[in-house]
Scaffold this active site. Structure first.
Site, PDB file in Angstrom:
ATOM      1  N   GLU A   1       0.832  -1.215   0.000  1.00 50.73           N
ATOM      2  CA  GLU A   1       0.000   0.000   0.000  1.00 50.73           C
ATOM      3  C   GLU A   1       0.863   1.260   0.000  1.00 50.73           C
ATOM      4  OE1 GLU A   1      -0.084  -2.573   2.060  1.00 50.73           O
ATOM      5  OE2 GLU A   1      -2.063  -2.933   2.917  1.00 50.73           O
TER       6      GLU A   1
ATOM      7  N   CYS B   1      -2.226  -3.401   7.352  1.00 46.46           N
ATOM      8  CA  CYS B   1      -1.765  -3.408   8.741  1.00 46.46           C
ATOM      9  C   CYS B   1      -2.094  -2.049   9.391  1.00 46.46           C
ATOM     10  CB  CYS B   1      -0.258  -3.682   8.813  1.00 46.46           C
ATOM     11  SG  CYS B   1       0.750  -2.274   8.304  1.00 46.46           S
TER      12      CYS B   1
END
Lengths: 194, 194
Positions: free
Chosen positions: A66, A103
């Site tokens: 990401e 995360c």
């Protein structure tokens, strides 16, 4: 089959189409002996950036898929000299498709840049920031609202899309052995570790 | 004054010495019309990297001082071809001195890279990840332990060092006006916003 039915079938298929690109990135990561996570960022039905885990290659444990995709995109926009408000405006219409739940760090980053919506594959039972451990995507997150306002506006989030394929990639990774793991790993069962 | 007293006085001054470098970075950020946060990473009593907020310059809202310093350092180490375990080993002996409490994203990133200890100036009452909103530095964090194990090992953390100087920089920033703020800001009172 009537055109309306076909339309709804295609609409249902929509996320899977973009997930196929994310999974290609994750497989590329696997081939490069990286933890297999891949993602794409989509604007108006068009893939405008992709990212894959590069933590081993860069020796930088924060270079998750990401963060790679966000930075690629922002570098392009910086070269085009887009203003901060233009960047925020585009991000607010962008969706992220990622093979594993972001995360905590990535979920916070996605909230900071103001992404519209996130679709993910398998849950990240150890470090997930979108429901598994913390809910940083939710603007009404208890953890955040207890002390102030959330960082960013939060974003819509849907998980579990092609989850078994994502878990299968993790299993392949740990079966082939992680050359950069500091200690021997136990085989992965169904926990997604990024 | 005996030598022992001098030793303890110098020991007490130790964090302030490194904070002076962090504040230089924060002032540089202020001069560049960035949210004024600066940091240094210290290994064995030596500053090995510095970072300052560059979110406006890069149009990338995730480019906080800590992420800049981490990436600068990891780029150097990548060029020296250090292995993942060598990188982890050095990080485990590094301390970060930052003018404002790391946000949730940065606290997660610092935990992921395995930094030993963090010293910060003022609290980040809105987005702080080291006690103000979440306690991602703590390996016994309730938010994390409820669902699994924390991301990374956590790190020791001490705040409130030269906090008033950090708040003063924020006040200067908001008084001079943030040219990239999407909406007009209310003047900052004592909340540190990164």
């Amino acid at each position: 089959m009537c055109i309306a039915s076909l339309y709804f079938i295609l609409l249902d298929m929509y996320p899977f189409f973009f997930f196929s690109f994310s999974y290609s990135g994750a497989k590329l990561a696997l081939d490069s002996l990286e933890v297999p996570v891949g993602c794409v960022i989509v604007e108006d039905g068009k893939v405008i950036a992709s990212g894959r885990n590069r933590t081993n290659e860069t020796r930088n444990a924060t270079r998750h898929a990401e963060m790679e995709a966000i930075d690629t995109l922002l570098e392009q926009w910086r070269e085009k000299r887009l203003s901060t408000s233009e960047v925020a405006e585009i991000f607010s219409k962008c969706n992220l498709y990622v093979t594993c739940e972001p995360c905590i760090m990535c979920a916070a980053a996605l909230s900071i840049v103001g992404i519209e919506e996130v679709f993910y594959g398998c849950a990240n039972d150890k470090f997930g920031g979108c429901g598994s451990i913390l809910s940083l995507h939710s603007s009404s997150s208890e953890a955040l609202m207890s002390g102030g306002v959330p960082q960013g506006k939060g974003f819509k989030c849907t998980g579990g899309i092609m989850a078994s394929e994502a878990v299968s990639l993790f299993r392949n990774f740990y079966e082939q052995g992680n050359p950069n793991a500091p200690k021997p790993h136990r085989p992965l069962t169904h926990q997604a570790i990024q």
